[in-house]
Design an enzyme around this catalytic site. Structure first.
Site, short mmCIF file in Angstrom:
data_model
loop_
_atom_site.label_atom_id
_atom_site.label_comp_id
_atom_site.label_asym_id
_atom_site.label_seq_id
_atom_site.Cartn_x
_atom_site.Cartn_y
_atom_site.Cartn_z
N ASP A 1 11.45 10.06 -13.80
CA ASP A 1 12.21 11.64 -14.45
C ASP A 1 13.62 11.47 -14.90
O ASP A 1 14.31 12.43 -15.15
CB ASP A 1 12.15 12.47 -13.25
CG ASP A 1 12.68 12.03 -12.00
OD1 ASP A 1 13.19 10.86 -11.98
OD2 ASP A 1 12.49 12.64 -10.89
N LEU B 1 14.84 15.61 -5.15
CA LEU B 1 15.53 16.51 -5.97
C LEU B 1 16.17 15.59 -7.39
O LEU B 1 17.14 16.34 -8.12
CB LEU B 1 17.00 17.15 -5.46
CG LEU B 1 16.30 18.12 -4.12
CD1 LEU B 1 17.83 18.25 -3.23
CD2 LEU B 1 15.90 19.28 -4.53
N LYS C 1 17.36 18.63 -9.65
CA LYS C 1 16.23 19.48 -10.09
C LYS C 1 15.21 19.75 -9.10
O LYS C 1 15.05 19.40 -8.08
CB LYS C 1 15.28 18.75 -11.20
CG LYS C 1 14.58 17.47 -10.69
CD LYS C 1 13.35 17.28 -10.01
CE LYS C 1 12.92 16.14 -9.52
NZ LYS C 1 11.80 16.18 -8.60
O1 C5P Z 1 9.26 6.15 -11.90
P1 C5P Z 1 9.72 6.23 -10.32
O2 C5P Z 1 10.52 5.18 -10.18
O3 C5P Z 1 10.19 7.50 -10.06
O4 C5P Z 1 8.39 5.88 -9.31
C1 C5P Z 1 8.57 5.52 -8.03
C2 C5P Z 1 7.14 5.20 -7.63
O5 C5P Z 1 6.54 6.35 -7.59
C3 C5P Z 1 6.45 4.33 -8.44
O6 C5P Z 1 6.74 3.05 -8.23
C4 C5P Z 1 4.83 4.55 -8.40
O7 C5P Z 1 4.43 3.98 -7.14
C5 C5P Z 1 5.05 6.01 -8.02
N1 C5P Z 1 4.80 7.09 -9.31
C6 C5P Z 1 3.47 7.38 -9.46
N2 C5P Z 1 3.37 8.13 -10.52
C7 C5P Z 1 4.24 8.72 -11.22
C8 C5P Z 1 5.63 8.54 -10.96
C9 C5P Z 1 5.69 7.70 -9.84
O8 C5P Z 1 2.66 6.60 -9.15
N3 C5P Z 1 3.95 9.45 -12.26
#
Ligand code: C5P
Length: 273
Positions: free
Chosen positions: A130, A93, A6
């Protein structure tokens, strides 16, 4: 199962949440770049991949997806897994999230669909913000930490040029850098387009550390074929939206002449359907 990458056509960070995540509003669009994941029931667990640098341990989102699926459904099994990766990692991505979503869909099929769409989406959100988007693979407006989705079509025939330097960017590090930015830098540069006002608020914190990225962005913006140039997600991929595959190839060829060949460069369809 082929599973797409994406880009974020816009990514607005709306504030910090009590749980440490950030509240987002982002328009995510699938692109014609795919990983391929095969999974079948097998007497023993085996994992093969063309990407040897990605171990099959607790850091691998496919392995996490299997563990969470087993916990949720109270089933146990072993699988033969084969992952052919084309989506680079640390690229913004969504490659890891896309693989995790594909694993959930395949697991549910292999076990005769014990989980409803709603339960799958909840499990997906636990694996990453995501991952739910990749269960549906449709252009969507995503809010919350990125896991709440409503369809928002992108009914235009466009292509993207993707440019990723050799380094990747950690999503957690990008958000940590965002947190400490002075408030006047917390909004990315907005671009007026026929699809709306678009920006990526993670550009500022990431550009401060990786000085090559704003250079790539301004070079892309100067190309006559470019309609929009932005960073995707938390980087490190920069993209340009163009009208045709020919335009994309013009831009990517010129980029390599100018910047050299030490970059991963791809031209692919935006929202391939
Ligand atoms: O949810 P995901 O594993 O993609 O997120 C990785 C890191 O990115 C999280 O641990 C957080 O530190 C940060 N993050 C955030 N706010 C979001 C998505 C991700 O702070 N909406």
């Amino acid at each position: 199962m082929v599973t797409p990458a994406k880009i974020n056509l816009t990514l607005e960070v709306l504030g910090q949440r009590p749980d440490g995540y950030h509240e987002l509003a982002t328009w995510m669009i699938p692109i014609g770049l795919y990983d391929e994941l095969a999974m079948e029931l097998s007497g023993e667990m085996t994992y093969e991949s063309n990407l040897t640098s990605l171990p099959f341990d607790s850091s691998n989102l496919i392995s996490k997806a299997i563990d969470r699926f087993h916990e949720e459904t109270d089933r146990r099994a072993t699988y033969r897994i084969d992952l052919r990766k084309q989506i680079p990692i640390g690229a913004g991505l969504g490659g890891g999230s896309s693989d995790a979503a594909a694993a959930l869909l395949l697991l549910n099929q292999l076990h005769q669909n014990p989980l409803t769409d709603e339960k799958l989406a909840r499990l997906a959100a636990q694996l990453g913000s995501d991952v739910p988007f990749f269960l549906k693979r449709c252009a969507a407006w995503c809010t919350g930490r990125g896991e709440k989705m409503e369809m928002r079509e992108f009914p235009h025939d466009r292509w993207v040029v993707l440019i990723k330097p050799e380094f990747g960017v950690s999503t957690a590090a990008a958000y940590s850098a965002y947190k400490v930015l002075p408030s006047e830098l917390k909004r990315g540069q907005t671009k007026k387009t026929e699809w709306g006002l678009l920006r990526n608020d993670l550009e500022q914190p990431v550009f401060q550390k990786y000085l090559l990225l704003p250079e790539i962005k301004s070079w892309l913006e100067q190309q006559p074929e470019t309609e929009l140039a932005l960073m995707s997600g938390s980087g490190s991929t920069m993209f340009a939206v163009v009208k045709s595959v020919d335009d994309g190839e013009q831009v990517s060829g010129r980029f390599s002449l100018f910047f050299g060949f030490k970059f991963w460069v791809q031209v692919c369809r935006l929202n391939p359907g």
